[in-house]
Design an enzyme around this catalytic site. Structure first.
Site, mmCIF file in Angstrom:
data_model
loop_
_atom_site.group_PDB
_atom_site.id
_atom_site.type_symbol
_atom_site.label_atom_id
_atom_site.label_comp_id
_atom_site.label_asym_id
_atom_site.label_seq_id
_atom_site.Cartn_x
_atom_site.Cartn_y
_atom_site.Cartn_z
ATOM 1 N N ASN A 9 9.439 47.215 6.431
ATOM 2 C CA ASN A 9 10.759 47.691 7.675
ATOM 3 C C ASN A 9 9.955 49.217 8.067
ATOM 4 O O ASN A 9 10.191 50.027 7.254
ATOM 5 C CB ASN A 9 11.780 47.783 7.084
ATOM 6 C CG ASN A 9 12.842 48.480 7.989
ATOM 7 O OD1 ASN A 9 12.390 48.601 9.058
ATOM 8 N ND2 ASN A 9 13.997 48.458 7.514
ATOM 9 N N TRP A 10 9.689 49.450 9.136
ATOM 10 C CA TRP A 10 8.906 50.380 9.864
ATOM 11 C C TRP A 10 9.886 51.543 10.234
ATOM 12 O O TRP A 10 9.716 52.596 10.484
ATOM 13 C CB TRP A 10 7.959 50.257 10.983
ATOM 14 C CG TRP A 10 6.606 49.592 10.612
ATOM 15 C CD1 TRP A 10 6.355 48.804 9.351
ATOM 16 C CD2 TRP A 10 5.471 49.070 11.260
ATOM 17 N NE1 TRP A 10 5.242 48.204 9.252
ATOM 18 C CE2 TRP A 10 4.734 48.301 10.515
ATOM 19 C CE3 TRP A 10 5.357 49.281 12.579
ATOM 20 C CZ2 TRP A 10 3.287 47.885 11.054
ATOM 21 C CZ3 TRP A 10 3.926 49.022 13.110
ATOM 22 C CH2 TRP A 10 3.130 48.260 12.561
ATOM 23 N N LYS A 11 11.312 50.926 10.357
ATOM 24 C CA LYS A 11 12.462 51.843 10.778
ATOM 25 C C LYS A 11 11.961 52.474 11.975
ATOM 26 O O LYS A 11 11.270 51.949 13.100
ATOM 27 C CB LYS A 11 12.921 52.726 9.818
ATOM 28 C CG LYS A 11 13.059 51.965 8.349
ATOM 29 C CD LYS A 11 13.693 52.796 7.198
ATOM 30 C CE LYS A 11 14.145 51.998 6.077
ATOM 31 N NZ LYS A 11 14.709 52.809 5.243
ATOM 32 N N HIS A 96 20.843 45.938 7.730
ATOM 33 C CA HIS A 96 20.421 46.892 6.823
ATOM 34 C C HIS A 96 21.366 48.029 6.744
ATOM 35 O O HIS A 96 22.360 48.196 7.806
ATOM 36 C CB HIS A 96 18.853 47.576 7.601
ATOM 37 C CG HIS A 96 18.311 48.623 6.882
ATOM 38 N ND1 HIS A 96 18.877 49.918 6.418
ATOM 39 C CD2 HIS A 96 17.307 48.324 6.002
ATOM 40 C CE1 HIS A 96 17.826 50.523 5.561
ATOM 41 N NE2 HIS A 96 16.879 49.503 5.467
ATOM 42 N N GLU A 168 19.229 45.660 -1.339
ATOM 43 C CA GLU A 168 18.758 47.191 -1.380
ATOM 44 C C GLU A 168 19.861 48.196 -1.708
ATOM 45 O O GLU A 168 20.944 48.322 -1.046
ATOM 46 C CB GLU A 168 18.598 47.569 0.251
ATOM 47 C CG GLU A 168 17.501 46.657 0.611
ATOM 48 C CD GLU A 168 16.615 47.281 1.822
ATOM 49 O OE1 GLU A 168 15.345 47.479 1.608
ATOM 50 O OE2 GLU A 168 17.323 47.549 2.994
ATOM 51 N N GLY A 174 14.618 55.430 0.345
ATOM 52 C CA GLY A 174 14.490 56.678 0.720
ATOM 53 C C GLY A 174 14.601 57.867 -0.136
ATOM 54 O O GLY A 174 14.325 58.988 0.285
ATOM 55 N N SER A 214 12.689 52.540 -2.386
ATOM 56 C CA SER A 214 11.737 53.424 -3.123
ATOM 57 C C SER A 214 10.778 52.370 -3.666
ATOM 58 O O SER A 214 10.224 52.692 -4.896
ATOM 59 C CB SER A 214 12.430 54.190 -4.027
ATOM 60 O OG SER A 214 13.052 54.969 -3.167
ATOM 61 N N GLY A 235 10.300 50.139 2.854
ATOM 62 C CA GLY A 235 10.424 51.219 3.877
ATOM 63 C C GLY A 235 9.210 52.084 4.118
ATOM 64 O O GLY A 235 8.111 51.695 4.401
ATOM 65 N N GLY A 236 9.227 53.186 3.328
ATOM 66 C CA GLY A 236 8.270 54.347 3.465
ATOM 67 C C GLY A 236 6.904 53.827 3.309
ATOM 68 O O GLY A 236 5.930 54.388 4.151
HETATM 69 P P1 13P Z 1 12.289 52.931 1.402
HETATM 70 O O1 13P Z 1 11.225 51.940 0.761
HETATM 71 O O2 13P Z 1 11.527 54.067 2.133
HETATM 72 O O3 13P Z 1 13.040 53.534 0.172
HETATM 73 O O4 13P Z 1 13.292 52.057 2.281
HETATM 74 C C1 13P Z 1 13.764 50.712 1.740
HETATM 75 C C2 13P Z 1 14.351 49.938 2.882
HETATM 76 O O5 13P Z 1 15.369 50.634 3.517
HETATM 77 C C3 13P Z 1 13.635 48.926 3.484
HETATM 78 O O6 13P Z 1 14.334 48.226 4.376
#
Ligand code: 13P
Length: 250
Positions: A9-11, A96, A168, A174, A214, A235-236
């Protein structure tokens, strides 16, 4: 048999050229991929079409991060599931925690999005999870149960069988504070038990339940080796091709 899946998920990251570069790097790194995990990436709307062109004929599938809760019409600024589908995406992330929190998306609204996505023949990646206070007061299972009961458990078994679930825990997103493999396994087992009670054991056994929060190259293997953890929503670490590929290969 349920599938192991790693989804990125590149957000709200990557402009047009950054997205092209990241997609190209992933394509190059995964050109000889022979693993059995499904791979999905979810770039921002503005980059879906171009990223979709780059990853065509690769094992990588395309997802959006959201969709409108209406089919079409006078909803300025919204993006419908049919628009998303028309640029080659096959999945939609729904629910999300960032959308629940910042955009006040309710379970009722999320159920509408789930139905629209399924009706368009696309695959929802449905996210849910508790906040820190709920975990600390041991309400995490009750929270998740309510989130599921008011959304995906209202689908028919046939509809539900198309859904990918993503647990999640909000406190892990994050923050660098990953759930322990035991915490993840315990919750995933609880989710699977609830699916079994709501539908049946076969449906439960066939549902992919991803962990998100994370998840990094150094902890993915242990998380993914848990019996009920069927991959991750990243995410990250999905913003660096090297890290994302390391997680896929974990
Ligand atoms: P992180 O991997 O940055 O913690 O984010 C997880 C997330 O929200 C994926 O949708």
């Amino acid at each position: 048999m349920r599938k192991m899946i790693v989804a990125g998920n590149w957000k709200m990251n990557t402009d047009f050229s950054e997205a092209k570069e990241l997609a190209q790097n992933l394509k190059n790194s995964l050109s000889n991929y022979t693993g059995d995990k499904g791979i999905i990436i979810a770039p921002p709307f503005t980059n879906l079409s171009e990223v979709g062109n780059i990853i065509k004929c690769t094992p990588i599938q395309l997802s959006s991060q959201n969709c409108a809760s209406e089919e079409s019409g006078a909803y300025t600024g919204e993006i419908s599931v049919n628009m998303i589908k028309s640029v080659g995406a096959e999945a939609v992330i729904i629910g999300h925690s960032e959308r629940r929190e910042y955009f006040k998306e309710s379970n009722e609204l999320l159920l509408k999005k789930l139905k629209l996505t399924l009706n368009a023949g696309m695959q929802p990646i449905f996210c849910f999870g508790e906040v820190l206070e709920e975990r600390e007061s041991e309400q995490h299972e009750a929270t998740v149960d309510k989130q599921l009961s008011e959304t995906v458990f209202k689908l028919t078994p046939e509809e539900f069988s198309k859904v990918i679930l993503a647990y999640e825990p909000v406190w892990a997103i994050g923050t660098g504070k990953v759930a322990t493999p035991e915490q993840a396994q315990e919750m995933h087992a609880f989710i699977r038990k609830r699916i079994s009670e709501n539908f049946d054991e076969t449906v439960a056994e066939n549902t992919s339940i991803l962990y998100g929060g994370s998840c990094k190259p150094n902890n993915a293997k242990e998380l993914f080796s848990q019996k009920d953890v069927d991959g991750g929503l990243i995410g990250g670490a999905s913003l660096k091709a090297e890290d994302f590929v390391a997680i896929i290969n974990a």
